[in-house]
Enzyme design. Sequence first.
Site, PDB file in Angstrom:
ATOM      1  N   LYS A 174       0.835  -1.205   0.000  1.00  0.00           N
ATOM      2  CA  LYS A 174       0.000   0.000   0.000  1.00  0.00           C
ATOM      3  C   LYS A 174       0.870   1.255   0.000  1.00  0.00           C
ATOM      4  CE  LYS A 174      -4.012  -1.729   2.575  1.00  0.00           C
ATOM      5  NZ  LYS A 174      -5.017  -1.509   1.525  1.00  0.00           N
ATOM      6  N   ARG A 188     -10.485 -11.321   2.018  1.00  0.00           N
ATOM      7  CA  ARG A 188     -11.310 -12.399   1.456  1.00  0.00           C
ATOM      8  C   ARG A 188     -10.597 -13.742   1.528  1.00  0.00           C
ATOM      9  NH1 ARG A 188     -11.667  -9.164  -4.097  1.00  0.00           N
ATOM     10  NH2 ARG A 188     -11.280  -7.477  -2.617  1.00  0.00           N
TER      11      ARG A 188
END
Length: 500
Positions: free
Chosen positions: A281, A355
């Site tokens: 990120k 996920r």
Amino acid sequence: MKFATNNKKINEIKSDCLMISVFDDGKLRGAGKLVNTANGKLIDDLIKNRDIQGKIGQTRIIPVTGKTYKRIVLVGCGKYEDFSQKHYRKALISALNKISLTNHKKVVSLIHDGVDKIDNPKKAYRLSRVLAESWHSISYQYTTTKESNYRKLSLKKIEIGTNGKKAIKDLKMGLKHGDAIGNATQLVRHLGDLPANICTPSYLTSMARKIVNKNKSASLKILNEAQMKKLGMNSLLSVTAGASEPAKMIIAEFNNGPKSQKPIAIVGKGITFDTGGISLKPSNKMDEMKYDMCGASTTIGLLQMVTELNLPINAVFVVPACENVPSSTATKPGDIVKSMSGKTIEVLNTDAEGRLILADALTYTQRFKPKLIIDMATLTGACVVALGSHHSGLMSNSDQLANQLLQCGQSTDDVTWRLPLTEEYANQIVSNFADVANISTRGSGAGTITAGCFLQKFVGEHDWAHIDIAGVAWAEGTNKGATGRPMGLMSEFLINESKT
Ligand code: BES
Ligand code: MN
Ligand code: ZN
């Protein structure tokens, strides 16, 4: 804090403070009228001189003499016709905040008097529950690593006044529930606000253990990485592959309902820090990724709430917890892993890690043959783009469950908004090399929904709902801090379930 009902007539109430509502039409109602008359039209005078205008959240503490109470706390409640639970909550929060700065020890709230029907069971329950929740909301303090945040609170007792009526059981129930929900919400916020070097997967484990140890209907199982490996949880393990901090799967069972009843399963994303992994990120605001375990903290908060109230319910709480960090052992984009379900996953972006841990957690959860599954996760930045910080994002394969959750959000001012999960979106996550890709490979857009579609592949035929809380779990900027959401919505759901 002690919460109680007070069924004395207004002129006989012994208290430091009385909280009275003032609307922007300047017309006094119920307790306001009575207190005004008993004090030589004092409130009328303040309204006439516009010392108070009745704007929501406006407060004035007025000293009085020769009465059984010492102060009147005038609380602005806005437009009478628009007065809603949300406005009531807002009014309470600012009034309690103001009082918490003083040395007063006891307050009786009569904000609702002459406005809402305190002898109506449903109303009474909401009025008192919101009162207790509001206190917990303003009394939360983060002090673990900044002692100067501590402020001593003198207030010891908050009562809800009935103005001489008998307090019905729902009024007491609301206080009890609001107290437990408020305590749990404080825990959710605390865990969220803790930095990732304190709040590790092992820390979450110890928190769950503390809660479980206090209730004999609760039991705990912790899976370590070796045990996860044995179970084939390679999807989860691929996320923790770069981390030296050990991953944990926390499974808490609470069996306090009828034996024949299938459990409600609650699953929460517990990424204690999300750097993105090899798909790193950008540094701006990366610190906020300590909040990437807010699904987990809410799950643990719910565990605390049901055990504190000893709700007659069967439930299982599942938290997959690990860090997502890069290193030479970290998963690389393009790596393919076999999940516990047997499905292979192409990890095209290591930053779509939530996920991946949820996939194995959801597969594992099916062992409990749950009545339904609800997962909560700070899953996608796209949800923040779509819904901002007001509504969480709701996705479900069951209209009935979705509608129940939408309703719970409305009842608790913790609103959620349903997004569609149709097959067109599921078709976006195909992979040329595995059963499924962890991000969209067919067009951009709908990132929240494609994440939901991914999760849906791991819930089998169970009724299931997914709540994306990326936009609501914490506030940014000067007010940076965990909000405790969606504790309100989810505790409402579990309380409702315990009644069926
Ligand atoms: N934890 C983040 C989602 C997130 C980002 C929540 C910002 C709140 C604020 C999640 O793990 C993530 O990184 N998601 C990616 C998915 C993408 C790579 C498909 C995202 O949203 O950018
Ligand atoms: Mn991520
Ligand atoms: Zn994440």
